[in-house]
Write a protein that holds these residues in place. Sequence first.
Motif, PDB file in Angstrom:
ATOM      1  N   ASP A   1       1.592   2.502   9.042  1.00 14.27           N
ATOM      2  CA  ASP A   1       2.806   2.827   9.785  1.00 14.27           C
ATOM      3  C   ASP A   1       3.125   4.308   9.604  1.00 14.27           C
ATOM      4  O   ASP A   1       2.355   5.051   8.993  1.00 14.27           O
ATOM      5  CB  ASP A   1       3.982   1.927   9.372  1.00 14.27           C
ATOM      6  N   ILE A   2       4.266   4.733  10.110  1.00 14.96           N
ATOM      7  CA  ILE A   2       4.604   6.150  10.071  1.00 14.96           C
ATOM      8  C   ILE A   2       4.768   6.652   8.641  1.00 14.96           C
ATOM      9  O   ILE A   2       4.455   7.800   8.334  1.00 14.96           O
ATOM     10  CB  ILE A   2       5.886   6.420  10.893  1.00 14.96           C
ATOM     11  N   PHE A   3       5.236   5.787   7.735  1.00 16.03           N
ATOM     12  CA  PHE A   3       5.400   6.208   6.355  1.00 16.03           C
ATOM     13  C   PHE A   3       4.050   6.358   5.667  1.00 16.03           C
ATOM     14  O   PHE A   3       3.868   7.227   4.814  1.00 16.03           O
ATOM     15  CB  PHE A   3       6.282   5.210   5.608  1.00 16.03           C
ATOM     16  N   THR A   4       3.073   5.517   6.042  1.00 16.39           N
ATOM     17  CA  THR A   4       1.715   5.663   5.522  1.00 16.39           C
ATOM     18  C   THR A   4       1.168   7.037   5.878  1.00 16.39           C
ATOM     19  O   THR A   4       0.617   7.750   5.029  1.00 16.39           O
ATOM     20  CB  THR A   4       0.789   4.585   6.126  1.00 16.39           C
ATOM     21  N   TYR A   5       1.330   7.407   7.138  1.00 12.12           N
ATOM     22  CA  TYR A   5       0.868   8.725   7.573  1.00 12.12           C
ATOM     23  C   TYR A   5       1.633   9.842   6.862  1.00 12.12           C
ATOM     24  O   TYR A   5       1.069  10.898   6.549  1.00 12.12           O
ATOM     25  CB  TYR A   5       1.034   8.858   9.081  1.00 12.12           C
ATOM     26  N   ASN A   6       2.919   9.619   6.644  1.00 13.67           N
ATOM     27  CA  ASN A   6       3.738  10.594   5.912  1.00 13.67           C
ATOM     28  C   ASN A   6       3.103  10.892   4.554  1.00 13.67           C
ATOM     29  O   ASN A   6       2.844  12.053   4.201  1.00 13.67           O
ATOM     30  CB  ASN A   6       5.143  10.010   5.736  1.00 13.67           C
TER      31      ASN A   6
ATOM     32  N   MET B   1      -5.622  17.699   9.869  1.00 15.10           N
ATOM     33  CA  MET B   1      -5.799  17.764  11.313  1.00 15.10           C
ATOM     34  C   MET B   1      -6.426  16.477  11.849  1.00 15.10           C
ATOM     35  O   MET B   1      -6.069  16.005  12.938  1.00 15.10           O
ATOM     36  CB  MET B   1      -6.673  18.972  11.678  1.00 15.10           C
ATOM     37  N   ARG B   2      -7.331  15.878  11.085  1.00 11.25           N
ATOM     38  CA  ARG B   2      -7.935  14.612  11.515  1.00 11.25           C
ATOM     39  C   ARG B   2      -6.896  13.491  11.528  1.00 11.25           C
ATOM     40  O   ARG B   2      -6.902  12.635  12.427  1.00 11.25           O
ATOM     41  CB  ARG B   2      -9.105  14.246  10.596  1.00 11.25           C
ATOM     42  N   ILE B   3      -6.005  13.501  10.542  1.00 10.18           N
ATOM     43  CA  ILE B   3      -4.964  12.471  10.492  1.00 10.18           C
ATOM     44  C   ILE B   3      -3.999  12.638  11.665  1.00 10.18           C
ATOM     45  O   ILE B   3      -3.599  11.649  12.305  1.00 10.18           O
ATOM     46  CB  ILE B   3      -4.193  12.537   9.158  1.00 10.18           C
ATOM     47  N   LEU B   4      -3.624  13.875  11.956  1.00  8.13           N
ATOM     48  CA  LEU B   4      -2.731  14.117  13.089  1.00  8.13           C
ATOM     49  C   LEU B   4      -3.360  13.630  14.390  1.00  8.13           C
ATOM     50  O   LEU B   4      -2.683  13.048  15.248  1.00  8.13           O
ATOM     51  CB  LEU B   4      -2.419  15.609  13.186  1.00  8.13           C
ATOM     52  N   ASP B   5      -4.661  13.842  14.515  1.00  5.89           N
ATOM     53  CA  ASP B   5      -5.356  13.377  15.712  1.00  5.89           C
ATOM     54  C   ASP B   5      -5.378  11.856  15.761  1.00  5.89           C
ATOM     55  O   ASP B   5      -5.192  11.248  16.832  1.00  5.89           O
ATOM     56  CB  ASP B   5      -6.779  13.928  15.728  1.00  5.89           C
ATOM     57  N   GLU B   6      -5.587  11.220  14.612  1.00  4.69           N
ATOM     58  CA  GLU B   6      -5.572   9.757  14.552  1.00  4.69           C
ATOM     59  C   GLU B   6      -4.203   9.212  14.951  1.00  4.69           C
ATOM     60  O   GLU B   6      -4.098   8.218  15.688  1.00  4.69           O
ATOM     61  CB  GLU B   6      -5.938   9.286  13.143  1.00  4.69           C
ATOM     62  N   MET B   7      -3.147   9.855  14.475  1.00  6.52           N
ATOM     63  CA  MET B   7      -1.797   9.424  14.814  1.00  6.52           C
ATOM     64  C   MET B   7      -1.558   9.502  16.318  1.00  6.52           C
ATOM     65  O   MET B   7      -0.952   8.603  16.919  1.00  6.52           O
ATOM     66  CB  MET B   7      -0.763  10.293  14.100  1.00  6.52           C
ATOM     67  N   SER B   8      -2.035  10.564  16.930  1.00 10.35           N
ATOM     68  CA  SER B   8      -1.790  10.764  18.358  1.00 10.35           C
ATOM     69  C   SER B   8      -2.528   9.740  19.210  1.00 10.35           C
ATOM     70  O   SER B   8      -2.147   9.493  20.358  1.00 10.35           O
ATOM     71  CB  SER B   8      -2.210  12.177  18.770  1.00 10.35           C
ATOM     72  N   HIS B   9      -3.586   9.116  18.653  1.00 10.07           N
ATOM     73  CA  HIS B   9      -4.358   8.125  19.397  1.00 10.07           C
ATOM     74  C   HIS B   9      -4.062   6.693  18.965  1.00 10.07           C
ATOM     75  O   HIS B   9      -4.648   5.756  19.497  1.00 10.07           O
ATOM     76  CB  HIS B   9      -5.860   8.400  19.239  1.00 10.07           C
ATOM     77  N   ASN B  10      -3.175   6.545  18.007  1.00 11.72           N
ATOM     78  CA  ASN B  10      -2.844   5.207  17.504  1.00 11.72           C
ATOM     79  C   ASN B  10      -1.730   4.615  18.370  1.00 11.72           C
ATOM     80  O   ASN B  10      -0.589   5.059  18.308  1.00 11.72           O
ATOM     81  CB  ASN B  10      -2.389   5.303  16.041  1.00 11.72           C
ATOM     82  N   PRO B  11      -2.035   3.601  19.202  1.00 10.78           N
ATOM     83  CA  PRO B  11      -1.021   3.057  20.104  1.00 10.78           C
ATOM     84  C   PRO B  11       0.152   2.430  19.372  1.00 10.78           C
ATOM     85  O   PRO B  11       1.270   2.392  19.890  1.00 10.78           O
ATOM     86  CB  PRO B  11      -1.794   1.997  20.911  1.00 10.78           C
ATOM     87  N   GLY B  12      -0.069   1.953  18.154  1.00  6.05           N
ATOM     88  CA  GLY B  12       1.015   1.354  17.389  1.00  6.05           C
ATOM     89  C   GLY B  12       1.896   2.372  16.703  1.00  6.05           C
ATOM     90  O   GLY B  12       2.957   2.049  16.189  1.00  6.05           O
TER      91      GLY B  12
ATOM     92  N   TYR C   1       0.840  -1.200   0.000  1.00  2.00           N
ATOM     93  CA  TYR C   1       0.000   0.000   0.000  1.00  2.00           C
ATOM     94  C   TYR C   1       0.879   1.256   0.000  1.00  2.00           C
ATOM     95  O   TYR C   1       0.591   2.231  -0.711  1.00  2.00           O
ATOM     96  CB  TYR C   1      -0.919  -0.006   1.220  1.00  2.00           C
ATOM     97  N   ASN C   2       1.941   1.221   0.779  1.00  2.00           N
ATOM     98  CA  ASN C   2       2.868   2.353   0.793  1.00  2.00           C
ATOM     99  C   ASN C   2       3.536   2.547  -0.562  1.00  2.00           C
ATOM    100  O   ASN C   2       3.787   3.673  -0.985  1.00  2.00           O
ATOM    101  CB  ASN C   2       3.935   2.156   1.863  1.00  2.00           C
TER     102      ASN C   2
END
Length: 408
Positions: free
Chosen positions: A226-231, A247-258, A195-196
């Motif tokens: 993973d972090i590259f997906t978010y990148n 902003m929604r993605i940043l919020d999702e990242m901050s709540h993603n335990p992985g 996917y990446n």
Amino acid sequence: MASRSLLFTLRRKCIINSEFGSLWTLEKGKFGRFLSSGALNSEAVEEESNSKENEDHLRSRILRLRLPKRSATNIIQKWVNEGNIVTACELRSISKELRKSQRYKHALEISEWMVTNKEFELSDSDYATRIDLMTKVFGIDAAERYFEGLPVSAKTSETYTALLHSYAGSKLLEKAEELYERIKGSNLSFTVLPYNEMMTLYMSIGQVEKVSLAVEELKSQKVAPDIFTYNLWISSCAATLNINQVMRILDEMSHNPGCNDDWLRYIDIANIYVKAGHLVNAESSTVVEAGKGIMQREWITYDFLIILYAGLRNKDKVDQIWKSLRMTKQKMTNRNFICILSSYLMLGHVNEAGEVLDQWKQSTITDFDITACGRLLDAFSDAGLSEIANKFHVLLIERNFDLTNLSK
């Protein structure tokens, strides 16, 4: 706010030794050295390397083959004929070192020798490595023929991903999408990597709107980003000026335990590299490998960092990264300008957005993306920034840009 909490956590977890340019992290109750930009003695490293090469080992013999026309296969066979033992583990280690030095032909010859000698059983990673090496040495067609000729048992998630990586690297969209559909239709279990790869390809050819579709597909298959997906996801949204989605993605990242640990380490390293000026343009293939604990696929890019710090409301970092990007030798693209403009709009800094437009005007960039420019013009108008909107409109006219298809 989640973003502010994340930044506070970052500051607590990082201790930066400014004297030595080192980064230390507190992990599992211990201080561990994570990255150092000045602690290694280059002369000692070189001396140790030379000493190793002077020893009579298979590794040293192969590494002394400086000319590509010389054969690593002959060296291995001679070593065996002398009564020495060769292990698959040793050959893989030597091949890895050769690949790091971009000596792909010799690395491929080692792989060929393993194939020829039937006592060596090739792993999924060995087959995947061969596909990558064949692409680099003989071209994508050779790699494609090799993959199609593999037995069914060797057509694994790793070999599929390796071929997809080759297609994406060569920007062969049609072939990549066809293989991507085969991957989704197979019964194999895939990680986030395919996917990446597709997201990277879409970004590289300007089809940024397809990145979100790949993310949707990823999530529907219960694959963790993973972090590259978010990148890639954040960069694509920034390129289309979808600030609310950023902003929604940043919020999702901050709540993603992985993602939290990788996110914090990523930002830790970004702070060091930005401060040292060692980052490179996201458009370049020569990107910075983040170091221990961060895989090569999690490379740091300017656009990603700019939008991340904009989301954290850290204008100083945004300014610093933008300045670093402009000082690199890499060619600036319209995406770089759109990213920084969207960040300043997010932060509400109108004057800085105007300055960026002036910098864009002074650049030699001609590859304007019609969709992105239309969104940018709309964003200026919607924000009531008529002066900046007019300035941008004039810029496009001066560059002989076709304005007929821009949204009104």
